[in-house]
Design a protein around this motif. Sequence first.
Motif, PDB file in Angstrom:
ATOM      1  N   HIS A   1       0.722  -1.286   0.296  1.00 18.46           N
ATOM      2  CA  HIS A   1       0.184  -0.274  -0.024  1.00 18.46           C
ATOM      3  C   HIS A   1       0.828   1.344   0.378  1.00 18.46           C
ATOM      4  O   HIS A   1       0.859   2.537  -0.288  1.00 18.46           O
ATOM      5  CB  HIS A   1      -0.578   0.210   1.183  1.00 18.46           C
ATOM      6  CG  HIS A   1      -1.696   1.093   1.249  1.00 18.46           C
ATOM      7  ND1 HIS A   1      -2.731   1.606   0.876  1.00 18.46           N
ATOM      8  CD2 HIS A   1      -1.628   1.889   2.177  1.00 18.46           C
ATOM      9  CE1 HIS A   1      -3.365   1.994   0.943  1.00 18.46           C
ATOM     10  NE2 HIS A   1      -2.578   3.119   1.593  1.00 18.46           N
TER      11      HIS A   1
ATOM     12  N   HIS B   1       0.961   4.832  -2.425  1.00 23.19           N
ATOM     13  CA  HIS B   1       0.773   5.943  -2.573  1.00 23.19           C
ATOM     14  C   HIS B   1       2.017   6.535  -3.510  1.00 23.19           C
ATOM     15  O   HIS B   1       2.002   7.752  -4.209  1.00 23.19           O
ATOM     16  CB  HIS B   1       1.038   6.332  -0.869  1.00 23.19           C
ATOM     17  CG  HIS B   1      -0.057   6.639  -0.461  1.00 23.19           C
ATOM     18  ND1 HIS B   1      -1.358   6.818  -0.345  1.00 23.19           N
ATOM     19  CD2 HIS B   1      -0.843   5.265   1.077  1.00 23.19           C
ATOM     20  CE1 HIS B   1      -2.142   6.718   0.124  1.00 23.19           C
ATOM     21  NE2 HIS B   1      -2.160   5.999   1.167  1.00 23.19           N
TER      22      HIS B   1
ATOM     23  N   SER C   1       1.002   9.874   5.633  1.00 21.94           N
ATOM     24  CA  SER C   1      -0.809   9.204   5.665  1.00 21.94           C
ATOM     25  C   SER C   1      -1.124   9.142   7.023  1.00 21.94           C
ATOM     26  O   SER C   1      -0.093   9.361   7.644  1.00 21.94           O
ATOM     27  CB  SER C   1      -0.897   7.966   4.502  1.00 21.94           C
ATOM     28  OG  SER C   1      -0.073   6.611   5.701  1.00 21.94           O
TER      29      SER C   1
ATOM     30  N   ASP D   1      -6.900   7.117   0.409  1.00 21.49           N
ATOM     31  CA  ASP D   1      -6.726   5.737  -0.699  1.00 21.49           C
ATOM     32  C   ASP D   1      -7.704   4.953  -1.374  1.00 21.49           C
ATOM     33  O   ASP D   1      -8.754   6.077  -1.682  1.00 21.49           O
ATOM     34  CB  ASP D   1      -7.100   4.548   0.344  1.00 21.49           C
ATOM     35  CG  ASP D   1      -5.789   4.647   1.776  1.00 21.49           C
ATOM     36  OD1 ASP D   1      -4.676   4.837   1.923  1.00 21.49           O
ATOM     37  OD2 ASP D   1      -6.327   4.292   3.013  1.00 21.49           O
TER      38      ASP D   1
HETATM   39 ZN    ZN Z   1      -2.909   4.610   1.725  1.00 17.95          ZN
END
Ligand code: ZN
Length: 375
Positions: A126, A130, A164, A345
């Motif tokens: 993940h 980003h 984040s 996200d």
């Molecule tokens: Zn994220």
Amino acid sequence: MRILAVETSCDETSAAIVESDGTTVRLLSLSTATSLSLHSKTGGIIPEVAAREQSKYIIPVIQEALDLAKSKTDPKHHALSSMQIPDIDAIAVTYGPGLIGSLLVGVETAKTLSLVWNKPLIPVNHLFGHIYANWLIDNRSSVIGKNDNPYAIPDFPLVALIVSGGHTDLLLMKSHIDITWLGGTRDDAAGECFDKSGRLLGFPYPAGPEIEKRAKLGNPKAYHFPRPLLHDAAFDFSFSGLKTAILREVQQLRHPALDAGSMDSRLRGNDINDEQINNICRGLQDAISDVLVSKTIQAAEKYNVSTILLSGGVAANQTLCDSFVQVAKGKGIMFHVPPKYLCTDNAAMVGAAAIFRNEVVEVDIVTANPELYFD
Ligand code: ZN
Ligand code: KG4
């Protein structure tokens, strides 16, 4: 190469179709559902609720992403036929980090589709997702903070900052595979500091957007909150002290007669007026922004790179982007940030990361990993 990407690491259920010629990644479709409204009043995500909502949304968002992409590439396409084997080359899925229940929904769905449709599976970190939102091209030109050419692709070597809700990390990327982690947060992430401080001020989760709105109305001279590790040579961050400074200020305003040691934040005390809240928001945002900008520029100078990338939900903060643009311009550094809707996200970024880090893995060995960091 055309990829169906799936992202379910937290409270967003997202699917996208991306296509690449090997240089840029074109976003053909994106469908995202969120359970945010179910968490906003509780001050944070409730993992069980997020997982339950993920399983409700996963098939509809995949179906919608396929339908939208298909009707773009084939105008005669009839939406309901989209669950036939789609015209894709691979499936990408976020396998961590994140909430285990949420991750499992995406990973198990992607594994099943991979087997049923006989398409290779690409597991994606993940956090790399980003970063790779910076390689996406869509048909909108509403790119925030970017260079004059919104379609410019980042050049290596570069320094990438991920900010984040759960992470603050700085990386040196010499290529898509030559990547060095430079530093990260020792305690709270930048987004977490926005969210926890916002909670103290009575804002719903996530508090970042509300703090940004309030900060615009605040007086920049009212507060100078601590800038942790600003002058430290390492590229680490620390934001928990800043959150504590906000807590102290809130307590002081609520109970001016009590001394710091005896304060009890559960006592109601005085109301804080709008002006005071706006000023705190301004002070908080300026402190976070100063640390993020100056650490990233320091890293770029130390490693002699002339490109920096910003990514992650906090990158949706326009004021932060403006500060990056201003400082980077003054130093002749190229600055990239994804359009706002691709900072938080989404599955498009997962598809982009899959294109460049194309690591097909046997379906059987792909498992959700909530603690995944940088491999
Ligand atoms: Zn994220
Ligand atoms: O990347 P993301 O969507 O989810 C994670 O992977 O954590 O980031 C969510 C974080 C939250 O902490 C939220 O408050 C923050 O991004 N955020 C913002 C803004 N929009 C979202 N922070 C500051 N200003 C914003 N405009």
